[in-house]
Design a protein around this motif. Structure first.
Motif, PDB file in Angstrom:
ATOM      1  N   GLU A   6     -88.433  44.587  19.290  1.00  0.00           N
ATOM      2  CA  GLU A   6     -87.561  43.267  19.851  1.00  0.00           C
ATOM      3  C   GLU A   6     -86.269  43.384  19.321  1.00  0.00           C
ATOM      4  OE1 GLU A   6     -88.155  38.642  20.412  1.00  0.00           O
ATOM      5  OE2 GLU A   6     -89.402  40.110  22.290  1.00  0.00           O
ATOM      6  N   THR A   7     -86.932  43.056  17.682  1.00  0.00           N
ATOM      7  CA  THR A   7     -85.988  43.454  17.229  1.00  0.00           C
ATOM      8  C   THR A   7     -84.698  44.076  16.849  1.00  0.00           C
ATOM      9  OG1 THR A   7     -86.924  42.041  14.592  1.00  0.00           O
ATOM     10  CG2 THR A   7     -84.885  42.999  14.524  1.00  0.00           C
ATOM     11  N   ASP A   8     -84.513  45.612  17.698  1.00  0.00           N
ATOM     12  CA  ASP A   8     -84.096  46.509  17.754  1.00  0.00           C
ATOM     13  C   ASP A   8     -83.208  45.506  19.112  1.00  0.00           C
ATOM     14  OD1 ASP A   8     -85.051  48.078  15.546  1.00  0.00           O
ATOM     15  OD2 ASP A   8     -86.268  49.283  16.525  1.00  0.00           O
ATOM     16  N   PHE A   9     -83.575  45.238  19.946  1.00  0.00           N
ATOM     17  CA  PHE A   9     -83.238  45.089  21.020  1.00  0.00           C
ATOM     18  C   PHE A   9     -82.539  44.090  20.878  1.00  0.00           C
ATOM     19  CE2 PHE A   9     -83.349  42.083  24.955  1.00  0.00           C
ATOM     20  CZ  PHE A   9     -82.563  42.917  26.022  1.00  0.00           C
ATOM     21  N   ARG A  10     -82.721  42.646  20.163  1.00  0.00           N
ATOM     22  CA  ARG A  10     -81.858  42.051  19.965  1.00  0.00           C
ATOM     23  C   ARG A  10     -80.564  42.469  19.902  1.00  0.00           C
ATOM     24  NH1 ARG A  10     -81.559  38.135  15.549  1.00  0.00           N
ATOM     25  NH2 ARG A  10     -81.333  36.213  16.636  1.00  0.00           N
ATOM     26  N   ARG A  11     -80.394  43.603  18.420  1.00  0.00           N
ATOM     27  CA  ARG A  11     -79.870  43.803  17.324  1.00  0.00           C
ATOM     28  C   ARG A  11     -78.957  44.191  18.233  1.00  0.00           C
ATOM     29  NH1 ARG A  11     -83.410  45.590  12.168  1.00  0.00           N
ATOM     30  NH2 ARG A  11     -83.471  43.311  11.208  1.00  0.00           N
ATOM     31  N   THR A  12     -79.304  45.156  19.161  1.00  0.00           N
ATOM     32  CA  THR A  12     -78.299  45.947  20.384  1.00  0.00           C
ATOM     33  C   THR A  12     -77.467  44.421  21.167  1.00  0.00           C
ATOM     34  OG1 THR A  12     -79.578  47.732  20.091  1.00  0.00           O
ATOM     35  CG2 THR A  12     -78.367  47.953  21.551  1.00  0.00           C
ATOM     36  N   VAL A  13     -78.334  43.961  21.838  1.00  0.00           N
ATOM     37  CA  VAL A  13     -77.283  43.017  22.774  1.00  0.00           C
ATOM     38  C   VAL A  13     -76.568  42.354  21.499  1.00  0.00           C
ATOM     39  CG1 VAL A  13     -77.887  40.920  23.950  1.00  0.00           C
ATOM     40  CG2 VAL A  13     -79.116  42.797  24.235  1.00  0.00           C
ATOM     41  N   ILE A  14     -76.268  41.914  20.559  1.00  0.00           N
ATOM     42  CA  ILE A  14     -75.787  41.051  19.423  1.00  0.00           C
ATOM     43  C   ILE A  14     -74.564  42.041  19.530  1.00  0.00           C
ATOM     44  CG2 ILE A  14     -75.399  40.079  17.381  1.00  0.00           C
ATOM     45  CD1 ILE A  14     -78.418  39.632  17.310  1.00  0.00           C
ATOM     46  N   ASP A  15     -74.550  42.953  19.219  1.00  0.00           N
ATOM     47  CA  ASP A  15     -73.979  44.452  18.525  1.00  0.00           C
ATOM     48  C   ASP A  15     -73.118  44.074  19.773  1.00  0.00           C
ATOM     49  OD1 ASP A  15     -74.441  44.659  15.873  1.00  0.00           O
ATOM     50  OD2 ASP A  15     -75.118  46.421  16.503  1.00  0.00           O
ATOM     51  N   LEU A  16     -73.246  44.504  21.220  1.00  0.00           N
ATOM     52  CA  LEU A  16     -72.563  44.562  22.544  1.00  0.00           C
ATOM     53  C   LEU A  16     -72.525  43.579  22.721  1.00  0.00           C
ATOM     54  CD1 LEU A  16     -75.293  47.053  24.570  1.00  0.00           C
ATOM     55  CD2 LEU A  16     -73.845  47.689  23.327  1.00  0.00           C
ATOM     56  N   VAL A  17     -72.730  42.249  22.709  1.00  0.00           N
ATOM     57  CA  VAL A  17     -71.989  41.431  22.712  1.00  0.00           C
ATOM     58  C   VAL A  17     -70.761  40.834  21.840  1.00  0.00           C
ATOM     59  CG1 VAL A  17     -72.243  38.382  22.815  1.00  0.00           C
ATOM     60  CG2 VAL A  17     -73.894  39.617  24.011  1.00  0.00           C
ATOM     61  N   ARG A  18     -70.742  41.126  20.812  1.00  0.00           N
ATOM     62  CA  ARG A  18     -69.908  41.154  20.108  1.00  0.00           C
ATOM     63  C   ARG A  18     -68.357  42.606  20.044  1.00  0.00           C
ATOM     64  NH1 ARG A  18     -71.900  41.300  14.082  1.00  0.00           N
ATOM     65  NH2 ARG A  18     -69.908  41.266  13.576  1.00  0.00           N
ATOM     66  N   ALA A  19     -69.000  43.291  20.804  1.00  0.00           N
ATOM     67  CA  ALA A  19     -67.718  44.287  20.756  1.00  0.00           C
ATOM     68  C   ALA A  19     -67.133  44.016  22.455  1.00  0.00           C
ATOM     69  CB  ALA A  19     -69.246  45.972  21.155  1.00  0.00           C
ATOM     70  N   ARG A  20     -67.908  42.561  22.718  1.00  0.00           N
ATOM     71  CA  ARG A  20     -67.600  42.284  24.201  1.00  0.00           C
ATOM     72  C   ARG A  20     -67.490  43.906  24.904  1.00  0.00           C
ATOM     73  NH1 ARG A  20     -62.163  38.735  24.192  1.00  0.00           N
ATOM     74  NH2 ARG A  20     -62.457  38.695  26.536  1.00  0.00           N
ATOM     75  N   HIS A  21     -68.772  44.529  25.322  1.00  0.00           N
ATOM     76  CA  HIS A  21     -69.086  45.482  26.487  1.00  0.00           C
ATOM     77  C   HIS A  21     -68.995  44.007  27.455  1.00  0.00           C
ATOM     78  CE1 HIS A  21     -69.958  49.550  25.086  1.00  0.00           C
ATOM     79  NE2 HIS A  21     -69.832  48.583  23.157  1.00  0.00           N
TER      80      HIS A  21
END
Length: 543
Positions: A6-21
């Motif tokens: 779940e941490t991997d999923f959470r980190r991926t979402v954070i990265d995508l949100v920061r990158a403005r996907h």
């Protein structure tokens, strides 16, 4: 403590949100779990500007989670989202009903609305992100380049343990918990592969039945898992796999499997060894390949899941690839587990063509997973015509070993005859009485059945028992001999094919038969076959 996956999923979402996907897609049945993780992401310090979280459903429209809303059309909700002045993560549910799939065309207004949102969220002044949550969704071609797919794994053991502790705590005054630490771990393992809601349902049912939670409830949780796997329609949970002692011969293969028993446990890491990837078993039909796959479950004490590759393939574009990913995802959620692919050449033997590349994409998904999987899922694949398989599947690194199962040796035939006779001639069987299963009889039967496969020996015993039944008497050795003589074995009817299998295996596979059996006894070969080449809060239960 958050589980790693779940941490991997959470980190991926954070990265995508920061990158403005601008638009993300999460395929999951667990709406509450996804919303909880996204709410946590919105407050993460990694985001310089915290986000609000606003959800959309058909029944409540745009609303703050936990509050009431007012139903609006999806296209109006998308338009309203673009006007929100504060940084927000919009979580849209129910859009799968408007985006087509399964023969339905997508609604153009919704597709255009999502395209407008993607453009605005990517370049607008306010950093927004839209997350589509759906159990399953085939994206329209217009949105394929706009949407980033994020995989949410099924719950880990840590997440399931939180649910177990919560339901025990909520009902502590009314129930009795009798679980040793080992029983508790087995109960949690039994629940892996279920969603949090399914696991909670299983635990609640176990408690409600007798107001107790003990080792006896493990089977009930396993039954919930069987139902889940059955509903998926992609994997089959094998309930009664059998015992390794039911296999006559193949000592080399059995020794190889026994040495790797428990190698997926954390304690095995002290020996600097990885969890085994899998094994490919090829050879003569009817000689124990599928039986070995079934019996591995009892030897290793792991759940056995059977994949029917034919079910993976679907007539809908994109569905086959999704089915393969879902199957592998479920197998990983149940890990440690054994994934059995029977007659793999029938599913992947034509990975080259004639279907617009679907077979190649499905095969590529499987190959990548087989090479890169991090969860302890042991793959056991069986094949009769291994030369039909693509060479990419056979190279080193895909499977730990390739074993060749030949016709039984004389020594193995004696063991097979003994196993089959003892299974039929039980004390309660009226067929028992006239036969003494001794070395002399077994030697004679093995000699007479030279060239028989294990399956043909089993069928010979059954046929002889029918002869005895027809006369309502006990089985005789003459019945067995007569049945043998009346049987034309596969080694005779398909001599050329068997010779070809042996020639392929002689330089590419390891013999499943032990070296001792091969050296002390000659492998039975009919004269015309040629030479031998060898996976919230606690629920209060209404009692």
């Amino acid at each position: 403590m958050k589980a790693k996956r779940e941490t991997d999923f959470r980190r991926t979402v954070i990265d995508l949100v920061r990158a403005r996907h601008p638009v993300l897609l999460v395929e999951s049945h667990e709406d509450s779990r996804v919303l909880e993780v996204l709410s946590d992401v919105a407050r993460d310090p990694a985001l310089k500007r915290p986000r609000n979280v606003v959800a959309f459903t058909l029944s409540r429209g745009l609303h703050v989670p936990g509050e009431m809303g007012k139903a609006v059309a999806p296209v109006d909700a998308l338009a309203a989202a673009m006007k929100v002045p504060d940084p927000t993560i919009f979580v849209f549910f129910d859009l799968q009903h408007f985006l087509g799939g399964k023969g339905r065309a997508p609604e153009p207004a919704i597709v255009r609305g999502l395209q407008d949102v993607a453009r605005e969220f990517r370049t607008g002044q306010v950093p927004h992100t839209l997350v589509i949550v759906a159990p399953s969704l085939d994206l329209p071609v217009e949105l394929e380049k706009e949407v980033s797919v994020v995989d949410l794994p099924l719950p880990s053991r840590v997440e399931i343990e939180v649910v177990l502790d919560a339901i025990i705590s909520a009902n502590a005054a009314q129930i009795e918990v009798d679980l040793s630490e080992d029983d508790r771990q087995r109960l949690l393992q039994a629940a892996q592969g279920l969603t949090l809601g399914e696991a909670e349902n299983a635990f609640a049912r176990a408690i409600a039945s007798d107001r107790r939670l003990d080792a006896g409830d493990i089977e009930l949780v396993l039954e919930e898992k069987r139902q889940t796997i059955k509903k998926s329609g992609l994997l089959e949970f094998i309930d009664d796999p059998g015992s390794i002692d039911d296999i006559g011969g193949l000592e080399n293969l059995k020794t190889w499997l026994d040495k790797r028993n428990g190698s997926w446990l954390p304690s095995a890491q002290e020996w600097s060894i990885p969890a085994p990837k899998g094994v490919l078993i090829t050879g003569v039909p009817g000689c124990g390949k599928s039986l070995t796959a079934k019996c591995m479950s009892s030897l290793w004490g792991l759940p056995l899941l059977r994949m029917d590759v034919g079910r993976v393939f679907s007539g809908l574009v994109g569905s086959s690839e999704q089915n393969m990913r879902a199957s592998l995802k479920l197998a990983e959620a149940v890990a440690p587990s054994i994934l059995w692919i029977d007659e793999i050449e029938k599913g992947f033997g034509s990975a080259g063509g004639g279907d617009s590349g679907t077979s190649q994409r499905v095969f590529g998904t499987f190959l990548t997973w087989l090479q890169e999987k991090s969860q302890p899922v042991f793959v056991i694949a069986t094949a009769n015509k291994i030369d039909n398989l693509p060479p990419e599947l056979l190279r080193k690194g895909r499977f730990d070993e390739i074993f060749f199962v030949d016709l039984p040796t004389t020594a193995e035939l004696k063991v097979i005859w003994k196993i089959q006779l003892e299974q039929r001639l039980t004390p309660d069987s009226k067929a028992s009485g006239d036969i003494e299963i001794n070395n002399s009889l077994l030697g004679r039967l093995a000699e007479e059945s030279n060239g028989f496969s294990g399956a043909e020996v089993a069928e010979a015993v059954v046929s002889a028992c029918f002869d005895a039944y027809s006369e309502r008497r006990a089985l005789r050795d003459t019945d067995l001999i007569r049945t043998i003589k009346n049987t034309v074995p596969l080694s005779t009817t398909q001599a050329e094919q068997i010779r070809a299998i042996r020639e392929w295996a002689s330089q590419r596979a390891v013999a499943a038969t032990s070296a001792q059996d091969q050296s002390e006894y000659e492998i039975p070969v009919p004269v015309d076959t040629g030479d031998v080449a060898s996976w919230r809060g606690g629920r209060r239960i209404d009692f």
